[in-house]
Write an enzyme that holds these catalytic residues in place. Structure first.
Site, PDB file in Angstrom:
ATOM      1  N   LYS A   1      -8.920 -12.662  10.194  1.00  0.00           N
ATOM      2  CA  LYS A   1      -8.640 -12.723  11.639  1.00  0.00           C
ATOM      3  C   LYS A   1      -9.877 -12.362  12.457  1.00  0.00           C
ATOM      4  O   LYS A   1     -10.090 -12.910  13.529  1.00  0.00           O
ATOM      5  CB  LYS A   1      -7.471 -11.813  12.004  1.00  0.00           C
ATOM      6  CG  LYS A   1      -6.138 -12.388  11.545  1.00  0.00           C
ATOM      7  CD  LYS A   1      -4.957 -11.742  12.228  1.00  0.00           C
ATOM      8  CE  LYS A   1      -3.679 -12.471  11.827  1.00  0.00           C
ATOM      9  NZ  LYS A   1      -2.483 -11.935  12.430  1.00  0.00           N
TER      10      LYS A   1
ATOM     11  N   LYS B   1       1.647 -19.106  12.980  1.00  0.00           N
ATOM     12  CA  LYS B   1       2.122 -19.359  14.351  1.00  0.00           C
ATOM     13  C   LYS B   1       0.976 -19.360  15.349  1.00  0.00           C
ATOM     14  O   LYS B   1       1.103 -19.929  16.425  1.00  0.00           O
ATOM     15  CB  LYS B   1       3.234 -18.384  14.749  1.00  0.00           C
ATOM     16  CG  LYS B   1       2.942 -16.910  14.574  1.00  0.00           C
ATOM     17  CD  LYS B   1       4.104 -16.108  15.136  1.00  0.00           C
ATOM     18  CE  LYS B   1       4.847 -15.321  14.081  1.00  0.00           C
ATOM     19  NZ  LYS B   1       4.076 -14.233  13.444  1.00  0.00           N
TER      20      LYS B   1
ATOM     21  N   LYS C   1      -3.052 -21.098   5.301  1.00  0.00           N
ATOM     22  CA  LYS C   1      -1.658 -20.685   5.500  1.00  0.00           C
ATOM     23  C   LYS C   1      -1.093 -21.284   6.790  1.00  0.00           C
ATOM     24  O   LYS C   1      -1.800 -21.343   7.800  1.00  0.00           O
ATOM     25  CB  LYS C   1      -1.646 -19.150   5.589  1.00  0.00           C
ATOM     26  CG  LYS C   1      -0.284 -18.527   5.629  1.00  0.00           C
ATOM     27  CD  LYS C   1      -0.385 -17.017   5.827  1.00  0.00           C
ATOM     28  CE  LYS C   1      -0.594 -16.646   7.268  1.00  0.00           C
ATOM     29  NZ  LYS C   1       0.011 -15.378   7.688  1.00  0.00           N
TER      30      LYS C   1
HETATM   31  N1  AQP Z   1       2.800 -19.463   5.822  1.00  0.00           N
HETATM   32  C1  AQP Z   1       3.618 -18.528   5.392  1.00  0.00           C
HETATM   33  N2  AQP Z   1       4.279 -18.668   4.226  1.00  0.00           N
HETATM   34  C2  AQP Z   1       5.146 -17.718   3.767  1.00  0.00           C
HETATM   35  N3  AQP Z   1       5.391 -16.569   4.454  1.00  0.00           N
HETATM   36  C3  AQP Z   1       4.747 -16.386   5.615  1.00  0.00           C
HETATM   37  N4  AQP Z   1       4.766 -15.389   6.516  1.00  0.00           N
HETATM   38  C4  AQP Z   1       3.942 -15.683   7.550  1.00  0.00           C
HETATM   39  N5  AQP Z   1       3.374 -16.874   7.351  1.00  0.00           N
HETATM   40  C5  AQP Z   1       3.847 -17.333   6.152  1.00  0.00           C
HETATM   41  C6  AQP Z   1       5.571 -14.185   6.371  1.00  0.00           C
HETATM   42  O1  AQP Z   1       6.265 -13.974   7.586  1.00  0.00           O
HETATM   43  C7  AQP Z   1       6.393 -12.568   7.798  1.00  0.00           C
HETATM   44  C8  AQP Z   1       5.963 -12.226   9.177  1.00  0.00           C
HETATM   45  O2  AQP Z   1       4.605 -12.453   9.352  1.00  0.00           O
HETATM   46  P1  AQP Z   1       3.922 -11.864  10.641  1.00  0.00           P
HETATM   47  O3  AQP Z   1       4.440 -12.520  11.839  1.00  0.00           O
HETATM   48  O4  AQP Z   1       4.031 -10.394  10.671  1.00  0.00           O
HETATM   49  O5  AQP Z   1       2.400 -12.120  10.481  1.00  0.00           O
HETATM   50  P2  AQP Z   1       1.592 -13.148   9.686  1.00  0.00           P
HETATM   51  O6  AQP Z   1       1.826 -13.004   8.232  1.00  0.00           O
HETATM   52  O7  AQP Z   1       0.168 -12.981  10.150  1.00  0.00           O
HETATM   53  O8  AQP Z   1       2.236 -14.526  10.182  1.00  0.00           O
HETATM   54  P3  AQP Z   1       1.611 -15.644  11.046  1.00  0.00           P
HETATM   55  O9  AQP Z   1       2.641 -16.666  11.316  1.00  0.00           O
HETATM   56  O10 AQP Z   1       0.337 -16.118  10.396  1.00  0.00           O
HETATM   57  O11 AQP Z   1       1.302 -14.882  12.398  1.00  0.00           O
HETATM   58  P4  AQP Z   1      -0.033 -14.810  13.208  1.00  0.00           P
HETATM   59  O12 AQP Z   1      -0.479 -16.233  13.367  1.00  0.00           O
HETATM   60  O13 AQP Z   1       0.323 -14.148  14.505  1.00  0.00           O
HETATM   61  O14 AQP Z   1      -0.990 -14.000  12.397  1.00  0.00           O
HETATM   62  C9  AQP Z   1       5.577 -11.869   6.716  1.00  0.00           C
HETATM   63  O15 AQP Z   1       6.469 -11.446   5.705  1.00  0.00           O
HETATM   64  C10 AQP Z   1       4.692 -12.959   6.208  1.00  0.00           C
HETATM   65  O16 AQP Z   1       4.326 -12.766   4.856  1.00  0.00           O
END
Ligand code: AQP
Length: 344
Positions: free
Chosen positions: A121, A207, A204
């Protein structure tokens, strides 16, 4: 090997999702779908919209408020029952940040510096990102351990943060010579523990990816889902007859995993069924399946979002229940570390 639980700790699940944007298919398959399954197994479940984590990267206040309500609607629409699970947003229960500070003083700089999510990040910009982004995993450990939770369902990307949570619990127990915090077990299960971007099978699905085409949002309508799957990056080869044949085909493997997770099948069974099929056949089948599984959730989310006051009421009631669990834990921690608590 599971570590024996400290006295007074019972099996409890905690997990959270950041309202840093709309929920994606990755969040759904990697986390939310598991959350519902765990609730339905009858284990005590505590689920949190981690808004304090979301602001480690700047968030527009109105969008953050909207995304928090929308995520709550997504949880409920996907099957989280606020009467059975505790559902709330993190900032309403101050125990999280109180314990987070104590864990900032337990965790070591070297541990945090090794976190790959921070490195991803921050990128080349690490001097300019927030201190909160660096400390994120310590607050995440506090989210979990404020409930002395024992199991945490997450996607694959959170594995390293959970290892750090275990290290923090062990160091706290050793530093203060107590057996207070449990050593949590990650639950990383299912065919899609790491859903990849639809535009790049090595990244990955996220969002906060600038490209909306890279992800399926839980708010996407049927036409949008079908169009995104139709345009998903693939290769010209047909599907092989075994998973071995997908070893160097990350985009194809991703679509097979998504199909399997949505269908409740194994990736092996999916390649067995579609062996030799071109993407011209497989993608429409995947689109139909995705629409069939996601559309009812989207429709229910829209219905729930029509009454934001009711969503706020649910989050407030959940926060009160969460507070009754977390407050005594944090008070015990203050006592263990030697803080005078003479106000109450
Ligand atoms: N691509 C993914 N595949 C499987 N699991 C996923 N998770 C996130 N992306 C995937 C799981 O969703 C939960 C919540 O994640 P988060 O919102 O706390 O943060 P993150 O993992 O950083 O998810 P994002 O969507 O990538 O958010 P941003 O873009 O804001 O950083 C976790 O259990 C995660 O493993």
């Amino acid at each position: 090997m599971t570590t024996p639980l400290p006295a007074g700790v019972t099996p409890r699940i905690f997990s959270g999702i950041q309202p840093s944007g709309g929920l994606t298919l990755g969040n759904y398959l990697g986390a939310l779908k598991r959350f519902v399954e765990k609730q339905d197994e009858g284990i005590e479940t505590v689920y949190c919209l981690v808004d304090m984590h979301a602001i480690t990267v700047w968030q527009d206040p109105a969008k953050l408020r909207h995304a928090t309500r929308e995520a709550a609607a997504g949880f409920i629409a996907a099957g989280i029952d606020p009467a059975r699970s505790i559902l709330f947003n993190q900032s309403q229960v101050t125990a999280h940040v109180e314990l987070g500070w104590i864990f900032n003083c337990v965790a070591r700089m070297g541990w945090m510096g090794r976190m790959t999510q921070f490195k991803d990040k921050a990128g080349k910009n690490s001097e300019n990102v927030s201190l909160g982004l660096f400390a994120y995993p310590a607050l995440m450990a506090a989210d979990i351990l404020a409930y002395r939770a024992t199991m945490v369902p997450v996607g694959e990307d959170q594995k390293q943060h959970l290892e750090l949570c275990r290290d923090i619990a062990i160091k706290f127990n050793n530093d203060y010579k107590v057996d207070f915090f449990p050593v949590v077990e990650p639950i990383i299960e299912g065919a899609a523990t790491r859903v990849m971007s639809l535009r790049d099978g090595t990244k990955k699905m996220s969002k906060s990816d600038p490209s909306d085409q890279s992800r399926i949002n839980l708010t996407d309508d049927a036409d949008t889902i079908a169009a995104k799957i139709r345009k998903a990056k693939t290769d010209p080869e047909p599907l092989p007859d075994s998973l071995e044949g997908l070893k160097d085909r990350p985009e194809a493997r991703n679509l097979v995993n998504i199909y399997a997770a949505l269908a409740g099948a194994t990736p092996d069974a999916v390649v067995g069924e579609y062996a030799g099929a071109q993407f011209g056949k497989f993608k429409p089948a995947l689109a139909d399946l995705a629409v069939a599984k996601l559309s009812p959730i989207t429709t229910e989310m829209t219905r729930l979002m029509a009454d934001p006051a009711e969503i706020d009421r649910i989050l407030g009631a959940g926060a009160e229940r969460a507070e009754t669990l977390a407050r005594p834990v944090v008070e015990q921690v203050y006592d263990i570390v030697g803080m005078i608590r003479s106000r109450r």
